[in-house]
Design an enzyme around this catalytic site. Structure first.
Site, PDB file in Angstrom:
ATOM      1  N   LYS A 180       0.824  -1.202   0.000  1.00  0.00           N
ATOM      2  CA  LYS A 180       0.000   0.000   0.000  1.00  0.00           C
ATOM      3  C   LYS A 180       0.868   1.267   0.000  1.00  0.00           C
ATOM      4  CE  LYS A 180      -3.816  -2.151   2.578  1.00  0.00           C
ATOM      5  NZ  LYS A 180      -4.798  -2.271   1.521  1.00  0.00           N
ATOM      6  N   GLU A 232      -3.173   6.578   8.082  1.00  0.00           N
ATOM      7  CA  GLU A 232      -3.971   7.466   7.237  1.00  0.00           C
ATOM      8  C   GLU A 232      -4.908   8.304   8.098  1.00  0.00           C
ATOM      9  OE1 GLU A 232      -6.369   5.303   4.514  1.00  0.00           O
ATOM     10  OE2 GLU A 232      -4.764   4.960   3.076  1.00  0.00           O
ATOM     11  N   HIS A 235     -14.550  -3.271   8.265  1.00  0.00           N
ATOM     12  CA  HIS A 235     -13.798  -2.845   7.084  1.00  0.00           C
ATOM     13  C   HIS A 235     -13.854  -3.877   5.962  1.00  0.00           C
ATOM     14  CE1 HIS A 235     -12.286   0.451   9.464  1.00  0.00           C
ATOM     15  NE2 HIS A 235     -11.795  -0.395  10.351  1.00  0.00           N
ATOM     16  N   ARG A 280      -5.933  -7.718  -9.349  1.00  0.00           N
ATOM     17  CA  ARG A 280      -6.567  -9.015  -9.588  1.00  0.00           C
ATOM     18  C   ARG A 280      -8.023  -8.774  -9.955  1.00  0.00           C
ATOM     19  NH1 ARG A 280      -6.411  -8.223  -4.013  1.00  0.00           N
ATOM     20  NH2 ARG A 280      -8.434  -8.362  -2.972  1.00  0.00           N
TER      21      ARG A 280
END
Length: 547
Positions: A1, A85, A120, A182
């Site tokens: 990430k 974040e 999440h 993907r």
């Protein structure tokens, strides 16, 4: 990430404010979170599927959340590195399906809204995104294509964005979150609205062919929804559930069903608990949503707890119905979405006559054999004992002749007439209307599916002593699921306060923290870190409150 975000910044794509540095010292991460401002989101660098992610509300909670996130990341991905974040308070999760070939061409197949999430992890996805304007769709699609071209991407992929909808869906308030390289679980909704077979596209691109279509040849047709049907208990914090699929009937004639299990298979704690994906397509969002709810009503699963009732509750949620969604919707409306429904009188009546064997079709030719419960001088009277949600229900059934029964329980009497019964299906007249019911009996349980909802009763043995444990006694801590004991943070003789974290159990790569049920002293520990435990296993005992 972290590497992906750095590449996107270089390509001119906006990203969520945060820390992507290589320094993973807890002190540095804490300082960066403090500087960003709470709430923040800790994410596993190698993460995906909602694993290795924690929302932190304050500096005081950061250290424990970081440690938990790192353990889960190491267990799931073999990499405990994280990034930080800024947590957007009113976020929508919108992602764009992209496709590239080996000739350098990239197109997008429009967006999907994946904002309905718990822990999440996505629950329901739809395409296109409600409220999306043509201008924003064009801009978001162009950004996604630019991101894919920046890395020379070929094949199927998804560029995921978080949109800040605190002031509505705006073209200047969405940020790159990550790219999934993907074909994703939710790709069928993109196939349904675009009319394209993305798996076929993958084969063509992999063999060196150019993309089958150009961007201007792609168009949106209608609306699509996908639900992930899980073996989990929504009322208990979406804990994974296990069990054998004693009965599995999915509406293959009403929806697109993708599944890797069959009736008789066992749901274990070692793999993701998804049973199937259910996908529908309609001309409009309303038409697709109606079709979606109807298909969910016809999912009949016995042998494990599933999220189907929760998904049906979502379908009738006013915010979801209007398209006013964000990733906090489920948490805000959780109480109403997981509310345990009590069986209506009609269902109790059906369960009672089923428990007494009245609904079984008669195969003998003897006319006297069809006179179930018949009495010569008066109406027959029988009694059924049912258990629902650990409460006993005594139901009296009075035979009135010709398949007509008067059923009495705590909710009052009603009259039921069996019009037809075969195997596990029955048609009846009840409460003045003609209706159908499906009965599924396995061992000492009976599941009644009626009016789109399922209710499972236990058929207790009247002669056996009750072995129902008092879960609210507060003197013990039990495992709410099968799993692996990761951490034991107490010991015998320790004083604990209600709510203190005592034991962490991991199931299906997700950590679940179990807390003290009351103030007290730990009398005995029955497990250690590394032990495998079953659902309902005793983990520790507290001293009796009067001890």
């Amino acid at each position: 990430k972290d590497a992906a975000k750095e590449r996107m910044i270089a390509a001119g794509v906006s990203v969520t404010p945060g820390y992507l540095g290589a320094d993973q010292a807890p002190e540095r991460l804490q300082a960066e979170a403090d500087a960003i401002g709470y709430p923040v989101l800790i994410k596993a660098v190698a993460g995906g599927g909602g694993k290795g992610m924690r929302r932190v509300e304050s500096a005081a909670d950061f250290a424990d959340a970081l440690a938990s996130c790192q353990r889960e990341a190491a267990s799931s991905f073999g990499d405990d590195r994280v990034l930080i974040e800024k947590y957007i308070l009113a976020p929508r999760h919108i992602e764009v399906q992209v496709f590239g070939d080996t000739q350098g061409n990239v197109v997008h197949l429009f967006e999907r809204d994946c904002s309905l999430q718990r822990r999440h992890q996505k629950v329901i996805e739809e395409a296109p995104a409600p409220g999306m304007t043509p201008e924003m769709r064009k801009q978001m699609g162009e950004v996604a294509v630019r991101a894919a071209k920046a890395i020379g991407y070929s094949g199927a992929g998804t560029v995921e964005f978080v949109a800040d909808v605190s002031q509505g869906l705006r073209a200047d308030a969405f940020y790159f979150m990550e790219m999934n390289t993907r074909l994703q679980v939710e790709h069928p909704v993109s196939e349904e609205i675009s009319g394209q077979d993305l798996v076929e596209w993958q084969f063509r691109v992999a063999s060196g062919e150019p993309l089958p279509l150009k961007q201007e040849q792609l168009a949106i047709n209608g609306w699509a929804f996908e639900a992930r049907i899980y073996s989990e208990d929504a009322a208990k914090g979406f804990l994974p559930a296990t069990g054998r699929l004693q009965h599995l009937s999915l509406p293959v004639d009403e929806a697109r069903i993708e599944s890797g299990v069959r009736e008789g298979d066992e749901i274990t704690p070692y793999y993701d608990p998804m049973i199937a994906k259910l996908i529908v397509h309609g001309a409009t969002r309303k038409a697709a949503l109606n079709k979606f709810a109807k298909a969910l009503e016809n999912c009949h699963i016995v042998g494990t707890v599933t999220n189907v009732p929760f998904l049906l509750a979502l379908c009738s949620n006013p915010s979801f119905q209007s398209g006013d969604v964000d990733t906090g919707l489920i948490a805000r409306d959780l109480d109403s979405l997981v509310k345990q429904l009590e069986p209506p009188p009609e269902v109790c009546a059906i369960a009672a006559i089923a428990a007494l064997g009245i609904t079984r079709p008669r195969t003998d030719l003897d006319p006297w054999g069809s006179l179930v419960g018949w009495r010569h001088w008066s109406d027959s009277r029988q009694f059924a004992l049912l258990e629902f949600n650990r409460k006993n229900l005594d139901v009296r059934v009075i035979g009135k002749g010709r398949n007509v029964y008067e059923v009495h329980d705590a909710q009052g009497p009603l009259t039921l007439e069996i019009l037809d019964s075969s195997d596990d299906n029955m048609r009846l007249k009840i409460s003045g209307r003609i209706a159908s019911a499906k009965l599924m009996e396995h061992g000492n349980t009976l599941t009644v599916h009626f009016d789109g909802k399922s209710f499972t009763f236990v058929l207790p043995d009247r002669l056996a002593e009750s072995d129902v444990a008092d879960e609210d006694g507060g003197d013990r801590l039990v495992s709410p699921m099968p799993g692996l004991v990761k951490i034991v943070s107490t010991k015998a003789g320790a004083k604990v306060a209600k709510g203190d974290p005592l034991i962490i159990v991991e199931a299906m790569k997700m950590e679940h923290t179990l807390t003290a049920p009351r103030d007290g002293v730990v009398a005995e520990l029955f497990v250690s870190a590394g032990d495998h435990v079953e659902n309902g296993a005793n983990l520790l005992a507290l001293e009796a409150e009067d001890g």
